[in-house]
Design a protein around this motif. Structure first.
Motif, PDB file in Angstrom:
ATOM      1  N   TRP A   4       0.860  -1.173   0.000  1.00  0.00           N
ATOM      2  CA  TRP A   4       0.000   0.000   0.000  1.00  0.00           C
ATOM      3  C   TRP A   4       0.900   1.228   0.000  1.00  0.00           C
ATOM      4  O   TRP A   4       1.934   1.252   0.649  1.00  0.00           O
ATOM      5  CB  TRP A   4      -0.877   0.020   1.251  1.00  0.00           C
ATOM      6  N   THR A   5       0.538   2.278  -0.693  1.00  0.00           N
ATOM      7  CA  THR A   5       1.356   3.484  -0.720  1.00  0.00           C
ATOM      8  C   THR A   5       0.495   4.712  -0.522  1.00  0.00           C
ATOM      9  O   THR A   5      -0.526   4.906  -1.185  1.00  0.00           O
ATOM     10  CB  THR A   5       2.128   3.617  -2.045  1.00  0.00           C
ATOM     11  N   ARG A   6       0.886   5.545   0.447  1.00  0.00           N
ATOM     12  CA  ARG A   6       0.090   6.731   0.729  1.00  0.00           C
ATOM     13  C   ARG A   6       0.102   7.683  -0.451  1.00  0.00           C
ATOM     14  O   ARG A   6      -0.825   8.454  -0.657  1.00  0.00           O
ATOM     15  CB  ARG A   6       0.607   7.417   1.990  1.00  0.00           C
ATOM     16  N   VAL A  34      -2.777   7.282  -3.297  1.00  0.00           N
ATOM     17  CA  VAL A  34      -4.185   7.522  -3.049  1.00  0.00           C
ATOM     18  C   VAL A  34      -4.678   8.629  -3.976  1.00  0.00           C
ATOM     19  O   VAL A  34      -4.184   9.737  -3.947  1.00  0.00           O
ATOM     20  CB  VAL A  34      -4.417   7.922  -1.581  1.00  0.00           C
ATOM     21  N   LEU A  78      -8.204   3.763  -4.189  1.00  0.00           N
ATOM     22  CA  LEU A  78      -6.886   3.427  -3.696  1.00  0.00           C
ATOM     23  C   LEU A  78      -6.100   2.713  -4.769  1.00  0.00           C
ATOM     24  O   LEU A  78      -6.511   1.685  -5.270  1.00  0.00           O
ATOM     25  CB  LEU A  78      -7.014   2.515  -2.462  1.00  0.00           C
ATOM     26  N   VAL A  89      -5.406   7.483   3.261  1.00  0.00           N
ATOM     27  CA  VAL A  89      -5.298   6.024   3.219  1.00  0.00           C
ATOM     28  C   VAL A  89      -6.283   5.399   4.202  1.00  0.00           C
ATOM     29  O   VAL A  89      -7.002   4.448   3.874  1.00  0.00           O
ATOM     30  CB  VAL A  89      -3.858   5.566   3.530  1.00  0.00           C
ATOM     31  N   TRP A  90      -6.321   5.954   5.419  1.00  0.00           N
ATOM     32  CA  TRP A  90      -7.227   5.372   6.417  1.00  0.00           C
ATOM     33  C   TRP A  90      -8.676   5.523   5.998  1.00  0.00           C
ATOM     34  O   TRP A  90      -9.494   4.616   6.195  1.00  0.00           O
ATOM     35  CB  TRP A  90      -7.014   6.013   7.787  1.00  0.00           C
ATOM     36  N   ASP A 150      -9.826   5.485   3.021  1.00  0.00           N
ATOM     37  CA  ASP A 150     -10.106   4.454   2.025  1.00  0.00           C
ATOM     38  C   ASP A 150     -10.171   3.066   2.650  1.00  0.00           C
ATOM     39  O   ASP A 150     -10.970   2.221   2.235  1.00  0.00           O
ATOM     40  CB  ASP A 150      -9.045   4.484   0.926  1.00  0.00           C
ATOM     41  N   LEU A 165      -1.880   1.019   6.351  1.00  0.00           N
ATOM     42  CA  LEU A 165      -1.852   2.443   6.660  1.00  0.00           C
ATOM     43  C   LEU A 165      -0.442   3.022   6.550  1.00  0.00           C
ATOM     44  O   LEU A 165      -0.247   4.090   5.961  1.00  0.00           O
ATOM     45  CB  LEU A 165      -2.390   2.669   8.077  1.00  0.00           C
TER      46      LEU A 165
END
Length: 817
Positions: A5-7, A10, A19, A52-53, A55, A298
């Motif tokens: 996952w990558t902030r 987004v 995302l 991110v959170w 999403d 996250l």
């Protein structure tokens, strides 16, 4: 390459957020950055983390007009509107039905306590916030709803959750339940909350969840609870733009990853324990798995990314610890602690039942999320597992589960709709979890599991007035499910209506027990050590030295899993309670109107209710829609057909009081009052029809009984090359001899070799010699615990101390003579 996952990935667009998954190199193995030297962070770092959170909380990649999302969004809007209409800020509450002013600040005075109502109050506000920010709810962007949410946040802060308030009731409400929901609200409503109010909310979280909450890995700060606390600290850092808090959350996660040898956490054999003595893969373990997935997602790509290489232990546990307890989308009740009693909760305004399927579906969603931070190979395998479980979820279709969050539903729908993901097949094999006294056996058309208890593992868990009558779930309860049948057996009001003294597979005294007998939080542990067995990964011999809860009852019980059969033996059954003692062959939940014909030796028994009869001299029985039972080695067998009515509130005071009625068919061996050395022996054939059951009963050569006493229990199945014995004392059973208590299993294979499996379930063998009276030409491989091996006319294996092997099976492969 490792997807992460990558902030920075987004992407925000009108009407929602999507995302994007980026691809990064393998996670660095460098040590974590200590919280004291946390990197400086710019405001955009925290803005990205909030995105991110958001999403992760809301889910992405689905259309709000597509089903099942459209219906769920409308329901969300309806629920939020009802909450808004009922909101009435007052001196002691935000909603009249959720009073918060506790007259006794040191404790909750009711089973459904005041601190729990605080959590429920925040839950309602969070529901309202989701309806406000989501498209398709009918309240998207509604000004009145936003005002209500902000009013509610201020009121709960001023009334209860603030930096001057001492906690009361359950610690979990103040340190996990309330702050998790509050911080979610802060993220969802971030742009509408004034800075001074945001600071006040953060100060309240700091008051109830100080840094000292994760200063040591003890007490309530272990396992799943520690992950939950880390989630609070991480979001507190994000909302308050505090890099030190976020770094602390990341660092405090590391003690969760390593294997443990006692207490809470993951064990090398795949066991997961919480509350020191409770097998909890399906409840607390699910919380831990989901929480770690969320935190990894996250923080990935941020200055606080989790790079501890020990996190791989949790990733490995997806297949090693969680997957073995998933069957067709459900997670087995034997590893869900007091969660089995949470049917319809008073706190759920929708009145939706929780059960083994709903708990399992949550784990499936967590596996999908965690897969995005795993290796490419792991991601492929795990998504295949999830799709297979979903496709076989005949009783409770996953995408129709209304207990799933919309985010979880979106993740799972993504797997279902991904044509590139093949559905993994139902596996076969045996897993023995010696560190939590559990075993799981899988065949192509059915799955079974055994729950036991020892000094290490509790009979059952009660606490917070939950699971009040789970007394005998550790007394050898034998669960089983078919591939496409009987999957609702323990879901359809089972725990609310079952006779708690007649759980399937158990041997129990009829002595009446008080609700919550034995004490809270796993206090009820028997003074028994020999619990476990041996397995080669395909077949198994499992046994239990049973000591009854609150009873003088003692027995030795064994289950031999071989071919299409579970061979069940009991011996040394002795009791002086002055009450009847029974061994329950099976107790089937037939549903609200089920008939399911019972055939005994070819004759159909009456279907009338109630009906009870001795099956004197019966050789076999068959229950339509389920399977068969070969009874030849058991006396005193009785059958009972009855209708039972119960309420979830009977076993859990936080649950609904609506009466439920189900029909039951029970087969049990009546050992009489105060038996001395009573015994039983029967075969269970899940899914077998009447003809196959009758044929097995007539085939005296299929199985040879080697022993069935208080000292040893063993069988031989020549057609499977299977010989196994559980030695509760030194002795001989057929061709097997042991110099000390142990479990021995031999499986002769078609290539001229055999695997000899030996285990020390009691963990007390300083030395051990096992002899197999069968010609053996050579030893092909042996474990380090074997100090000498003599071959020839027989095989003699000498072991050193097995006390440190934690009950694990020691496998030796030999070439037959």
């Amino acid at each position: 390459m490792t997807p992460s996952w990558t902030r920075r990935g987004v992407l925000h667009a009108a009407g929602g957020a999507a995302l994007a998954l980026g691809t990064a190199g393998p996670a660095a193995a460098a040590p974590q950055t200590p919280a004291a030297t946390a990197p400086r962070a710019a405001a955009d770092d925290f803005a990205a983390l909030r995105a991110v959170w958001r999403d992760l909380v809301l889910g992405t990649g689905f259309s709000p007009t597509a089903e099942p999302f459209a219906t769920r969004l409308r329901e969300l809007g309806t629920e939020a509107a009802a909450h808004l209409a009922a909101m009435a800020p007052a001196a002691g509450s935000l909603w009249p039905d959720l009073p918060l002013a506790d007259p006794e600040p040191d404790k909750d005075t009711e089973s459904y306590g005041y601190s729990a109502r605080l959590v429920d109050s925040y839950t309602r506000l969070r529901t309202m916030a989701e309806a406000h920010v989501r498209a398709g709810t009918g309240l998207t962007g509604d000004a009145a709803l936003a005002t209500g949410i902000l009013t509610g946040l201020d009121h709960l802060h001023d009334l209860a959750y603030n930096a001057a308030q001492p906690p009361y009731g359950n610690w979990w409400s103040w340190q996990i339940g309330a702050p998790q929901r509050l911080l979610d609200l802060c993220v969802l409503m971030y742009d509408r909350i004034r800075a001074d109010r945001l600071a006040a909310y953060c100060a309240a979280v700091d008051h109830f969840v100080p840094d000292s909450a994760v200063a040591s890995y003890t007490g309530t700060s272990t396992g799943a609870n520690r992950v939950d606390l880390c989630r609070v600290l991480a979001l507190r850092g994000v909302v308050g733009q505090d890099p030190a808090k976020t770094a602390l959350a990341r660092d405090a996660l590391s003690p969760v990853f390593p294997y443990v040898t006692t207490g809470d956490g993951l064990y090398t054999d795949g066991s997961f324990v919480q509350h020191t003595y409770v097998p909890y893969t399906g409840s607390y373990g699910a919380v831990m798995l989901g929480g770690i997935g969320l935190l990894l997602a996250l923080l990935a790509g941020s200055p606080w990314a989790v790079t501890d290489p020990a996190r791989q232990i949790v990733l490995d546990a997806v297949e090693h610890a969680w997957a073995p307890f998933i069957h067709n989308g459900l997670v087995m009740d034997g590893v869900s602690g007091r969660g089995i009693s949470r049917g319809v909760m008073l706190s759920d305004p929708r009145g939706i039942q929780q059960d083994d399927h709903t708990r399992g579906h949550g784990i499936l969603a967590s596996v999908v999320l965690l897969a995005e931070g795993a290796s490419g190979a792991e991601r492929t395998r795990w998504r295949g597992l999830v799709k297979g479980w979903m496709r076989r979820a005949y009783y409770s279709p996953v995408l129709e589960d209304r207990t799933l969050s919309l985010a979880s539903l979106a993740w799972l729908a993504g797997v279902e709709n991904d044509a590139a993901v093949p559905a993994a097949a139902h596996p076969s094999g045996h897993r023995l979890f010696a560190s939590m006294d559990r075993a799981v056996h899988r065949r192509p058309t059915w799955t079974a599991s055994v729950s036991m208890a020892s000094r290490r593992i509790t009979h059952y868990e009660t606490g917070n007035t939950e699971n009040l009558r789970g007394w005998h779930t550790g007394s050898g309860m034998l669960y089983w499910w078919g591939d496409d049948y009987a999957n609702g057996q323990y879901s359809d009001a089972f725990w609310a209506t079952v006779d708690p003294y007649r759980l399937p597979g158990t041997t129990t005294s009829a002595k009446r027990l008080a609700d919550a007998a034995g004490g809270d939080w796993g206090a009820s542990r028997p003074a028994a050590d020999w619990v476990g067995g041996a397995t080669d990964g395909t077949v198994a011999g499992v046994g239990q030295h049973l000591k009854g809860l609150g009873s003088t009852l003692e027995a030795r019980k064994s289950w031999f899993f071989v071919g299409d059969t579970v061979v069940c033996l009991g011996a040394g059954i002795t009791c002086t309670d002055g009450t009847a003692v029974e061994s329950v062959i099976d107790n089937r939940n037939l549903g609200a109107a089920g008939v399911h014909p019972l055939t005994v030796d070819g004759v159909t028994a009456p279907a009338a209710l109630p009906w009870s009869a001795p099956l004197t001299g019966a050789r076999w029985a068959h229950l339509g829609g389920f399977g068969g039972y070969v009874l030849g080695g058991t006396t005193g067998v009785r059958a009972l057909r009855e209708q039972r009515t119960g309420r979830w509130s009977d076993i859990n005071k936080t649950c609904a009081t609506t009466p439920l009625t189900r029909r039951w068919l029970t087969l049990f061996a009546d050992h009489g009052t105060d038996p001395v050395n009573a015994s039983y022996a029967y075969q269970m054939l899940p899914g077998a029809d009447a003809a196959r059951t009758a044929a097995r009963s007539a085939d005296a050569s299929w199985m040879q009984m080697l022993a069935n006493t208080g000292q040893a229990q063993g069988v031989r199945v020549p057609s499977a090359g299977f010989t196994a014995a559980n030695f509760f004392a030194a002795g001989t059973a057929g061709a097997l001899t042991a110099s000390a208590p142990c479990a021995v299993l031999v499986r002769e294979r078609g290539d001229g070799t055999a695997v000899v499996c030996v285990a020390d379930p009691a963990r007390q063998a300083a030395s051990l010699t096992v002899t197999w009276n069968r010609p053996v030409a050579a030893v092909v491989s042996r474990p380090a615990t074997v100090t000498s091996a003599v071959t020839g006319g027989s095989l003699r294996l000498a072991f050193g101390s097995l006390t440190g092997a934690a009950g694990a099976t020691q496998k030796t492969v030999v070439r037959l003579g």
